[in-house]
Design a protein around this motif. Structure first.
Motif, short mmCIF file in Angstrom:
data_model
loop_
_atom_site.label_atom_id
_atom_site.label_comp_id
_atom_site.label_asym_id
_atom_site.label_seq_id
_atom_site.Cartn_x
_atom_site.Cartn_y
_atom_site.Cartn_z
N ALA A 141 1.55 15.46 -1.35
CA ALA A 141 3.01 15.39 -1.44
C ALA A 141 3.63 14.63 -0.27
O ALA A 141 4.70 14.02 -0.43
CB ALA A 141 3.59 16.80 -1.51
N VAL A 142 2.97 14.63 0.90
CA VAL A 142 3.54 13.95 2.06
C VAL A 142 3.74 12.46 1.79
O VAL A 142 4.66 11.84 2.33
CB VAL A 142 2.64 14.16 3.30
CG1 VAL A 142 1.27 13.53 3.11
CG2 VAL A 142 3.31 13.62 4.55
N PHE A 143 2.91 11.89 0.93
CA PHE A 143 3.01 10.46 0.62
C PHE A 143 4.24 10.14 -0.23
O PHE A 143 4.64 8.99 -0.33
CB PHE A 143 1.75 9.97 -0.10
CG PHE A 143 0.55 9.92 0.78
CD1 PHE A 143 0.23 8.79 1.50
CD2 PHE A 143 -0.30 11.02 0.89
CE1 PHE A 143 -0.89 8.73 2.31
CE2 PHE A 143 -1.42 10.98 1.70
CZ PHE A 143 -1.71 9.84 2.42
N ALA A 144 4.81 11.15 -0.86
CA ALA A 144 5.96 10.93 -1.74
C ALA A 144 7.29 10.92 -0.99
O ALA A 144 8.33 10.62 -1.59
CB ALA A 144 6.00 12.00 -2.82
N GLU A 201 4.22 10.70 -6.25
CA GLU A 201 5.32 11.12 -7.12
C GLU A 201 4.83 11.52 -8.50
O GLU A 201 5.47 12.30 -9.20
CB GLU A 201 6.36 10.00 -7.22
CG GLU A 201 7.14 9.79 -5.92
CD GLU A 201 8.01 8.55 -5.94
OE1 GLU A 201 8.91 8.44 -5.10
OE2 GLU A 201 7.76 7.65 -6.79
N ASN A 202 3.67 10.97 -8.87
CA ASN A 202 3.06 11.32 -10.16
C ASN A 202 2.00 12.41 -10.02
O ASN A 202 1.23 12.66 -10.95
CB ASN A 202 2.44 10.08 -10.80
CG ASN A 202 3.47 9.16 -11.42
OD1 ASN A 202 3.86 9.31 -12.57
ND2 ASN A 202 3.96 8.20 -10.63
N GLY A 203 1.94 13.03 -8.84
CA GLY A 203 1.04 14.16 -8.62
C GLY A 203 -0.39 13.80 -8.32
O GLY A 203 -1.27 14.68 -8.37
N VAL A 213 0.83 -1.20 0.00
CA VAL A 213 0.00 0.00 0.00
C VAL A 213 0.87 1.26 0.00
O VAL A 213 0.59 2.23 -0.73
CB VAL A 213 -0.94 -0.01 1.23
CG1 VAL A 213 -1.61 1.34 1.40
CG2 VAL A 213 -2.00 -1.09 1.07
N ASN A 214 1.93 1.26 0.80
CA ASN A 214 2.81 2.43 0.86
C ASN A 214 3.50 2.68 -0.47
O ASN A 214 3.64 3.84 -0.90
CB ASN A 214 3.87 2.24 1.95
CG ASN A 214 3.27 2.23 3.35
OD1 ASN A 214 2.10 2.58 3.53
ND2 ASN A 214 4.04 1.80 4.32
N ASN A 215 3.95 1.62 -1.11
CA ASN A 215 4.58 1.78 -2.43
C ASN A 215 3.62 2.40 -3.43
O ASN A 215 3.98 3.29 -4.21
CB ASN A 215 5.06 0.42 -2.95
CG ASN A 215 6.35 -0.04 -2.30
OD1 ASN A 215 7.15 0.77 -1.85
ND2 ASN A 215 6.56 -1.34 -2.24
N THR A 216 2.36 1.92 -3.42
CA THR A 216 1.36 2.42 -4.36
C THR A 216 1.05 3.89 -4.08
O THR A 216 1.00 4.71 -5.01
CB THR A 216 0.08 1.58 -4.26
OG1 THR A 216 0.36 0.22 -4.60
CG2 THR A 216 -0.99 2.11 -5.21
N ALA A 217 0.84 4.25 -2.82
CA ALA A 217 0.52 5.64 -2.47
C ALA A 217 1.68 6.57 -2.79
O ALA A 217 1.48 7.69 -3.29
CB ALA A 217 0.15 5.72 -0.99
N CYS A 218 2.89 6.12 -2.51
CA CYS A 218 4.08 6.93 -2.78
C CYS A 218 4.25 7.16 -4.28
O CYS A 218 4.52 8.29 -4.72
CB CYS A 218 5.31 6.25 -2.19
SG CYS A 218 6.86 7.16 -2.43
N TYR A 219 4.09 6.10 -5.05
CA TYR A 219 4.23 6.19 -6.50
C TYR A 219 3.19 7.16 -7.07
O TYR A 219 3.49 7.97 -7.95
CB TYR A 219 4.07 4.80 -7.09
CG TYR A 219 4.31 4.70 -8.58
CD1 TYR A 219 5.59 4.49 -9.09
CD2 TYR A 219 3.25 4.80 -9.48
CE1 TYR A 219 5.80 4.37 -10.46
CE2 TYR A 219 3.46 4.69 -10.84
CZ TYR A 219 4.73 4.49 -11.33
OH TYR A 219 4.94 4.38 -12.68
#
Length: 455
Positions: free
Chosen positions: A314-317, A308-310, A299-305
């Motif tokens: 931004a906190v998730f990136a 990063e794609n807007g 889940v963290n990888n998906t939210a971060c990705y």
């Protein structure tokens, strides 16, 4: 030179165990068993109409579009950033809700293990420790945490086999608890049964999490489909065996919607304590950590990705400079889950586990709806990309693979979140889920709108 350390790779066997750890969810067993004998029909029916199509589609998309974006990436490629943003939001927000639902049952598990009843303050501290230990572990790569995932998978299989074997023993020595007739095995299509079908669907979800671990695998194009197929078969066998054990040993009206595994063991043994119950409660607590760790990484990888794609705040990136892990998403999990367990004592619903778990179910199932049409759309708009694992059959078969799961998900959502009568009992149980779902949807749309305006 970069400070990021090279990641270790994990092997096929670990990938299969990870599938089991992610997909097999022990705490969701009780609501399914509470359906009665028709649960066997629903297990088999949903394995064919949902698990099989979902496993095939996840295998193709996961091996074709590798990376940390997971389902967000698939949906975005097919339908654009707005739909991808919705998928990422639904997929992420379900996790802290789920984590909170498991946190609120931890004090009871501690009570069983220690024979000491924690007071309200200690219970809250236990819940917060559960949440933040998971957050801390998710700061590290999945390959660094693989021993946790493997251990949790082995414990889950052991507990499921224990429940199944103990149930059969009780049925042989004390008699079968429920009458088995052809009529009882057939689905009744009553409100109770249909509302719990969503829990079976939940038990089948998670294959795409393994796809986000592709960068940590030695050979993801081979490991992902083999792990999904092998793990899926093992999980199906485990579910049916443990469900059979509960069904033959415990009267349906005695099965609870909370901490069902422990309740099942207690009812089979005829007592609420004892060393075996304490051991099972401790092992069950360990599986909750394993489940949360495995899901948090995906889940963290998906939210971060997505961030990063807007398409997420931004906190998730935010990533760790040394490990490259998505620490921003992990911390947000902890913040939201902590807020939920802190306000939980103020809520009127006594069964907090089911309230939070059902709300998590709604958001979680919503995130999966776009995956299935994305499979068809990507076949159409991106036919030239190599597909290491490709679902066979013609267009008619593919449309069937897509249509059946969507119908099942939408039906489940209706029966979870829509009150069908206005009795105080129904409103007290369903209305908080309805209101919570609407709030989550509105917040998601506001975030998406703000992000698009900034762009």
């Amino acid at each position: 030179m970069s400070d990021i350390k090279p990641k270790k790779k994990f092997k096929l066997f670990s990938a299969i165990l990870t599938v089991i750890c992610v997909v097999f969810v022990a705490e969701a067993a009780a609501p399914v068993a509470a359906i009665g004998n028709s649960q066997y029909f629903w297990w088999i029916f949903l394995m064919i109409t949902f698990l099989l199509p979902y496993g095939l589609i996840a295998s193709e998309l996961g091996t074709t579009y590798e990376g940390e974006g997971g389902i967000y990436d698939w949906v975005t490629k097919a339908f654009g950033h707005r739909m991808g943003a919705r998928t990422a939001w639904y997929y992420w927000i379900n996790f802290p809700l789920w984590m909170a639902s498991l946190a609120v049952i931890c004090p009871e598990l501690i009570r069983i293990v220690t024979s000491q009843t924690p007071n309200t303050l200690v219970s809250l501290l236990i819940e917060l420790v559960f949440i933040w230990v998971i957050v801390f572990i998710s700061f590290y790569s999945v390959s660094d945490s693989i021993w946790i995932l493997n251990g949790a998978a082995f414990i889950k299989v052991f507990l499921a086999l224990l429940v199944g074997c103990l149930g059969i023993y009780v049925a042989v020595t004390q008699g079968v608890a429920n009458e088995y007739t052809l009529a009882s095995l057939l689905p009744s299509f009553d409100m109770k049964s249909l509302s719990f079908i969503s829990v079976i669907l939940f038990n089948f979800l998670g294959f795409e999490v393994v796809c986000t671990f592709a960068p940590d695998m030695e050979n993801p194009k081979r490991q992902i489909p083999l792990a999904i197929i092998t793990g899926g078969l093992v999980i199906a066998a485990i579910y049916i065996f443990s469900a059979f054990g509960i069904g033959v040993a415990i009267p349906t009206d005695k099965i609870s919607t909370s901490s069902g595994l422990i309740d099942s063991i207690q009812l089979m043994l005829g007592n609420s304590g004892g060393i075996l119950v304490a051991i099972v409660a401790f092992l069950f607590l360990l599986t909750l950590f394993g489940n949360m760790v495995s899901w948090s990484l995906g889940v963290n990888n998906t939210a971060c990705y997505a961030a990063e794609n807007g398409d997420m705040p931004a906190v998730f990136a935010k990533r760790n400079a040394k490990t490259d892990m998505p620490t921003g998403a992990a911390v947000m999990n902890g913040v939201v889950a902590s807020a939920i367990v802190i306000i939980a004592p103020l809520l009127p619903n006594e069964d907090l586990f089911w309230s939070f778990f059902a709300l998590n179910l709604v958001m979680f199932l919503l995130s999966y709806i776009p995956i299935f049409p994305a499979f068809l759309k990507l076949r159409k708009i991106d036919p030239d990309t190599e597909r290491p694992f490709k679902v066979g059959g013609g267009k008619g078969f593919h449309y069937l693979l897509v249509t059946l799961p969507i119908i099942l998900i939408v039906t489940s959502l209706i029966f979870i979140a829509v009150p069908f009568d206005f009795s105080p009992e129904t409103l007290g149980e369903v209305l908080p889920i309805t209101i919570g779902s609407i709030i989550c949807l509105i917040v998601g749309e506001l975030i998406i709108t703000v992000k698009k305006i900034k762009k």
